[in-house]
Design an enzyme around this catalytic site. Structure first.
Site, PDB file in Angstrom:
ATOM      1  N   LYS A  83      37.959  41.063  53.228  1.00 24.04           N
ATOM      2  CA  LYS A  83      38.929  41.781  52.687  1.00 24.04           C
ATOM      3  C   LYS A  83      38.696  43.176  52.501  1.00 24.04           C
ATOM      4  O   LYS A  83      37.774  43.576  51.921  1.00 24.04           O
ATOM      5  CB  LYS A  83      39.053  41.050  51.226  1.00 24.04           C
ATOM      6  CG  LYS A  83      40.383  40.581  50.990  1.00 24.04           C
ATOM      7  CD  LYS A  83      40.428  39.864  49.680  1.00 24.04           C
ATOM      8  CE  LYS A  83      41.929  39.685  49.026  1.00 24.04           C
ATOM      9  NZ  LYS A  83      41.900  39.169  47.616  1.00 24.04           N
TER      10      LYS A  83
HETATM   11  C1  E4P Z   1      45.091  38.141  46.445  1.00 31.02           C
HETATM   12  O1  E4P Z   1      43.941  38.172  47.509  1.00 31.02           O
HETATM   13  C2  E4P Z   1      44.681  38.676  44.919  1.00 31.02           C
HETATM   14  O2  E4P Z   1      43.374  38.102  44.643  1.00 31.02           O
HETATM   15  C3  E4P Z   1      45.568  38.532  43.997  1.00 31.02           C
HETATM   16  O3  E4P Z   1      46.685  37.522  44.386  1.00 31.02           O
HETATM   17  C4  E4P Z   1      45.864  39.330  43.112  1.00 31.02           C
HETATM   18  O4  E4P Z   1      46.831  38.741  42.076  1.00 31.02           O
HETATM   19  P1  E4P Z   1      47.229  39.519  40.675  1.00 31.02           P
HETATM   20  O5  E4P Z   1      48.112  40.753  41.049  1.00 31.02           O
HETATM   21  O6  E4P Z   1      47.762  38.335  39.665  1.00 31.02           O
HETATM   22  O7  E4P Z   1      45.718  40.283  40.249  1.00 31.02           O
END
Ligand code: E4P
Length: 220
Positions: A83
């Site tokens: 990522k």
């Molecule tokens: C996606 O890969 C992220 O880890 C995640 O969906 C972030 O979500 P949040 O906005 O609830 O922290």
């Protein structure tokens, strides 16, 4: 639609992996901080448990270091998706890692133009953050719809991974908008199963069944 679980809680993933519903897992530095365990251990355990893509995020901010971290993360298991954040440096790292046949998930996407750039840089996944856009009064789902149109217009095979999902409606609307994947926190996956009429109907069936005095399995 594929379902990924958005957590670094290995035990929660272990429990959900028995449902046959889980196609992958996403983690991020905040989730790892919450789990309070070494990232590499967490990712290795998850990758052993779930055959689909497991996203593990780099924390460097310059492309060369991101690439180095990405190569290290990718060496943990063949199903790791590295990522990277949606910055110019992240896009450079995306192009370099994708060029080595490593899956890349470009995260923190908040606009259709950003998603277009990620696809051009060879991303396997683009992660638009629906909930965080809704939080600031914008329409997160409209972003998914726009990206779907753009990717279809040009035949990009980057998968749209609806992220920052907060509730069951987000999942339904992301599916309607044509997202390829939804990454959901464990509690949202549980919420998807629930319907009051299911509970009520089951109570009635079990009550009526009891009056028959029958059992399906004749034991003893
Ligand atoms: C996606 O890969 C992220 O880890 C995640 O969906 C972030 O979500 P949040 O906005 O609830 O922290």
């Amino acid at each position: 639609m594929k379902f990924f679980i958005d957590t670094a809680d290995v035990e929660a993933i272990r429990e959900l992996s028995t449902t046959g519903l889980i196609d992958g897992v996403t983690t991020n530095p905040s989730l790892v901080s919450k789990a309070a365990r070494p990232l590499v251990d967490i990712v290795r355990e998850i990758a052993d448990m779930v055959p689909g893509p497991i996203s593990a995020e780099v924390t460097a901010i310059e492309a060369p270091q991101m690439i180095e971290e990405g190569l290290h993360l990718a060496s943990i298991a063949p199903n790791i998706a590295v990522k990277v954040p949606l910055t110019f440096e992240g896009l450079k790292a995306c192009a370099a890692l994708s060029g080595r046949d490593i899956m890349v998930n470009v995260t923190l996407c908040f606009s259709a133009n950003q998603a277009l750039l990620a696809a051009k840089a060879g991303a396997s996944f683009i992660s638009p953050f629906i909930g965080r856009l809704d939080d600031i009064g914008e329409d997160g789902m409209a972003l998914i719809e726009d990206i779907r149109i753009i990717y279809d217009n040009y035949g990009f095979d980057t998968e749209i991974l609806a992220a920052s999902i907060r509730n069951a409606d987000h999942v339904k609307n992301a599916a309607l908008a044509g997202a390829d994947v939804a990454t959901v926190p464990p509690q949202v996956l549980h919420a998807l199963v629930k319907h009051p009429l299911t509970d009520k109907g089951l109570d009635a069936f079990l009550k009526d069944w009891k009056t028959t005095g029958q059992t399906i399995l004749n034991k003893g």
